[in-house]
Design an enzyme around this catalytic site. Structure first.
Site, short mmCIF file in Angstrom:
data_model
loop_
_atom_site.label_atom_id
_atom_site.label_comp_id
_atom_site.label_asym_id
_atom_site.label_seq_id
_atom_site.Cartn_x
_atom_site.Cartn_y
_atom_site.Cartn_z
N GLU A 147 -24.67 -4.14 27.48
CA GLU A 147 -24.58 -3.52 28.81
C GLU A 147 -25.10 -4.44 29.90
OE1 GLU A 147 -26.40 0.37 28.73
OE2 GLU A 147 -24.96 1.11 27.27
N GLU A 156 -22.19 1.47 20.55
CA GLU A 156 -23.35 2.35 20.72
C GLU A 156 -22.81 3.75 20.93
OE1 GLU A 156 -26.48 0.34 22.98
OE2 GLU A 156 -27.00 2.31 23.76
C1 GAL Z 1 -27.78 2.50 26.32
C2 GAL Z 1 -28.56 1.22 26.14
C3 GAL Z 1 -29.69 1.42 25.15
C4 GAL Z 1 -30.44 2.66 25.48
C5 GAL Z 1 -29.51 3.82 25.45
C6 GAL Z 1 -30.15 5.15 25.69
O1 GAL Z 1 -27.07 2.50 27.49
O2 GAL Z 1 -27.74 0.21 25.67
O3 GAL Z 1 -30.55 0.31 25.16
O4 GAL Z 1 -30.99 2.49 26.74
O5 GAL Z 1 -28.55 3.63 26.46
O6 GAL Z 1 -29.18 6.16 25.73
#
Ligand code: GAL
Length: 815
Positions: A428, A504
């Site tokens: 991100e 993710e």
């Molecule tokens: C994502 C990020 C992670 C964490 C997560 C929490 O956007 O890559 O590191 O912050 O959100 O939802």
């Protein structure tokens, strides 16, 4: 002696049994004991003469901040987290864990090299140092690094004091607003001294690949670099039982590099289900004199990513059943510990997980070794930031000078691990915006390719619209999407690769054993007790529920798998309570910070563990005061339907259906009215016959403590850990799911109390003191071995409770 010597000879006997070398050509000394540590500024501490007698004695790996105290003021960040969609700044208290990681810290130790002479070369290797390490040997600065997650080494030969004692001093500096989570602090990974001949292999130069594989044979290609002239490389390959299966001699060296091809007949392929490892022993001769020798494990497997077959391992398409993991290990912080990592992986294995993503930085070498051995595919990530900042003092400060060096070290140090199936150059990154970012993405990907042409590169992308427009997403080997399930279809259409990875997913939040009413799907829901509901229906504004990802995984052949955020809770980032003190650790974990499973564990297990039955009921059934009120019951199971009974009365059969994503993956009885007693679920097979059952009961008052250890034996190596779960039960042995009793711990015999954790993200009780409250009826005590063999007994007491006691045995390392 201030060191643990891990000699090559010992290594052969331990791992391979059947073969070993007479020669001991190199010595690897792990500097573990007899370190002195002090936090603060010490301008003279790099000097040999410095008096450190009043400093704390510590062992390394060490995390100076994990001992607390938790403090609201530490690294308080008044910011708008723009990547979370925030537009106004608010005061974020527990964002980096509220533990005292900021400041300077110094470590000092001494070591002697009794075998040192003018023919020797000495390397000083750090497997991670948080952060901005400056290294001094015998009063002189030998070098520095910046990124706390990188592996790096220095050739310190010119600084060595002959055979006399050498004084090593390391300064570490952590500044505020440098992280989005708890980074830990100090020498949290191993520090090693490598003593070898000047004529020797170049560090991390060995690269073993298996370019062609069939059922009958595999070609093993070995490249390695060496210093010296008139050299000969002899490589021997051993199977997992230590039988030599092939060997080769090569004298041709071009530009310092040897290259060999060896054949392995009927190769055993590496996979999560069959983690078969071979060992290559590389011997470097000058004339007939053996000068250096290294062992390198490797695996034989193919990986392929294509629009037709998605991701395939050894020719079989499969989807990643993965989780993202932060590097901290809960109550022991970031200090790397192999038994703590092994326990995490065992829990994940039982869940059916087959892949790990190291979010958002270099994994520990110990974790990679375990993934090779236990069978996990690995997505090794490098950065959370490139040049554009996410946090003011983040990696953006170092990107220009260090990004290439950091990637090179990551790849060279780890590329022989068969578990690694993909690299990630970023997560991100705000550089997703704008054309400069596209160039950076390409530049980094090319470095990965140059260092390792065998694996693809991804970036976890959350700005999906932007990367579709700019071409950023199109250039990635593997387009990885973080959340944004509603954009998968469009991204698949627009990107050229023909497949997508859920790099993710989910970011569903819950607190173990806590349930909230009414039961409803909600985004960024908060409650006065700063907990989140374990009905698993709460998520973040940018994320979604597990079921939404399951749908994509099941229905879209072009989605190649997912990495759930996260396998375990971690310190810091307490969303949705980023600005609510005393929340100081995450709610995202499938397992809590103590490693205890939340209900979600069983939801994933019901899909991912295809070998074993899952039948799990939630919530708990202790709802005094809710008599007659609607208290929905969910069942997570791999059966398609089940019948629920309350105190013997049927509440009907539920069958998975396609009405909503939740109905598709969970069995839900939404109208159950609470009454104390026994809740029983009977799973039905496809013909409607009872196939399995499970019940939970309302408990009485906590009466005694029950202890259960994850291991029966410990290794007497001073590092091994037993994780002992303590549960309160009533006089009939029924678990008390709401107990919060304060407990005390005492360890006797040949072990010591290391830490405790109850998984409550709002607890400010320090982990290292032998007292803690139960959270939802449970907590975990960590007991550590000493170097002495014998029994270790943990006794747990609490007011008005029958004590719990458990004895485990600590044995010699290689029984
Ligand atoms: C994502 C990020 C992670 C964490 C997560 C929490 O956007 O890559 O590191 O912050 O959100 O939802």
């Amino acid at each position: 002696m201030n060191k643990t010597v891990f000699s090559l000879l010992g290594c052969f006997i331990f791992f391979c049994g059947a073969y070993f070398s007479e020669a001991q050509t190199r010595e690897v000394i792990t500097l573990k004991n007899q370190w002195k540590f002090n936090k603060g500024q010490h301008p003279e501490a790099s000097k040999i003469e410095f008096d450190d007698s009043n400093w704390q004695n510590v062992t390394v790996p060490h995390d100076w901040a994990i001992y607390g105290p938790f403090d609201k003021e530490v690294d308080k960040q008044t910011v708008a987290i723009t990547q979370n969609g925030e537009t106004t700044a608010t005061e974020k208290t527990g964002r980096t864990g509220a533990l005292p990681y900021i400041g300077e810290g110094w470590y000092r130790t001494a070591f002697s090299l009794t075998n040192f002479d003018d023919n020797k070369k000495v390397l000083l290797l750090f497997e991670g140092a948080m952060a901005e390490p400056e290294v001094f040997l015998n009063s002189k600065k030998v070098g520095e690094w910046k990124y706390g997650y990188s592996y790096f080494y220095f050739d310190v030969t010119p600084y060595i004091n002959g055979k006399d004692q050498n004084t090593l001093a390391v300064k570490l500096t952590n500044i505020g607003k440098s992280s989005r989570w708890y980074p830990g602090a100090g020498l949290y990974r191993n520090v090693r001294v490598i003593v070898k001949d000047k004529v020797s292999f170049e560090q991390w130069s060995t690269f073993i690949t298996t370019p062609s594989i069939s059922i009958d044979e595999a070609k093993v290609n070995i490249k390695t670099k060496a210093f010296g002239t008139d050299l000969k490389l002899v490589t021997e390959i051993y199977d997992k039982d230590g039988h030599k299966i092939n060997a080769k001699e090569t004298e041709t060296i071009i530009n310092n590099e040897f290259e060999q091809n060896l054949k392995i007949n009927q190769p055993q392929l590496w996979s999560p289900e069959t983690p078969y490892l071979y060992t290559a022993v590389l011997k470097l001769f000058k004339g007939n004199v053996l000068k250096d020798e290294i062992t390198q494990r490797f695996g034989i497997r193919t990986i392929d990513y294509s629009p037709e077959t998605g991701f395939s391992l050894n020719g079989k398409t499969r989807k990643f059943k993965g989780v993202c993991l932060h590097h901290d290990l809960g109550p022991i912080g970031t200090a790397v510990n192999k038994s703590a990592l092994r326990r995490q992986l065992s829990i994940l294995k039982d869940m059916g997980c087959d892949a790990i993503r190291s979010a958002h930085n270099m994994p520990s070498l110990e974790q990679l070794e375990l993934c090779d051995e236990m069978g996990f595919m690995f997505l090794a990530e490098s950065f959370d930031e490139w040049k554009k900042p996410k946090v003011e003092n983040g990696y953006n400060r170092f990107f220009d000078a260090y990004a290439e060096k950091d990637v090179v070290n990551l790849v060279r140090a780890t590329r022989n691990h068969p578990s690694i199936i993909m690299w990630s150059s970023g997560n991100e990154v705000p550089d997703q915006w704008g054309s400069e970012g596209v160039k950076r993405a390409k530049w980094l990907q090319d470095i990965f390719h140059r260092e390792d042409p065998t694996r693809p590169v991804t970036v976890g992308m959350d700005q999906v619209k932007a990367v579709m427009a700019s071409g950023f997403g199109a250039i990635m080997d593997v387009p990885g999407l973080n959340y944004r399930v509603h954009l998968y279809e469009e991204a698949y259409e627009r990107f050229p690769q023909g497949f997508l990875l859920g790099s993710e997913t989910a970011s569903t939040v819950s607190s173990r054993g806590i349930y909230k009413f009414p039961v409803e799907i909600a985004s960024m829901k908060t409650y006065p007790d700063l907990q989140s509901s374990s009905y698993d229906l709460e998520y973040c504004s940018w994320s979604n529920l597990p079921d939404d990802d399951f749908e994509l995984q099941d229905d879209k052949p072009w989605v190649i798998g997912e990495f759930v955020w996260t396998g375990f809770d971690y310190l810091g980032e307490p969303t949705p309570y980023d600005d609510a003190w005393p929340s100081r650790s995450s709610y995202f974990g499938i397992n809590d910070l103590a490693g205890l499973p939340k209900d979600r564990f069983y939801l994933y297990r019901s899909r991912w563990n295809t070998e074993e039955e899952t039948l799990h009921i939630l919530p708990h059934w202790n709802w005094e005061g809710r008599e007659g009120e609607v208290t929905p019951v969910f069942v997570y199971t791999n059966y398609n339907s089940a019948e629920l009974f309350l105190n013997g009365k049927s509440l009907g059969v539920q069958t998975k259906n396609f009405k909503t994503n939740q109905n598709r993956y969970r069995l839900m009885w939404m109208d159950v009215k609470y009454g104390p007693g026994t809740l029983k679920v009977v799973a039905l097979d496809d013909d409607g016959n009872p196939a399995a059952e499970k019940e939970i009961k309302t408990s009485g008052k906590p009466n005694k403590l029950v202890l259960d250890s994850n291991v029966k034996r410990l290794k007497a190596n001073g590092e091994d850990l037993a994780f002992i779960t303590v549960s309160a039960v009533d006089k009939n042995g029924i678990p008390c799911p709401t107990a919060t009793n304060q407990l005390n711990f005492e360890v006797s015999g040949n072990g010591r109390f290391r830490a405790a954790c109850n998984g409550d993200p709002t607890s400010l009780q320090p982990f290292h003191l032998p007292t803690m409250k139960l959270f939802s009826g449970k907590l975990v005590v960590l007991v550590q071995s000493t170097e002495n063999v014998g029994n270790i007994t943990l006794t747990v007491t609490g007011k008005h409770l029958e004590k719990g006691q458990l004895t485990i045995n600590s044995e010699k390392q290689n029984p």
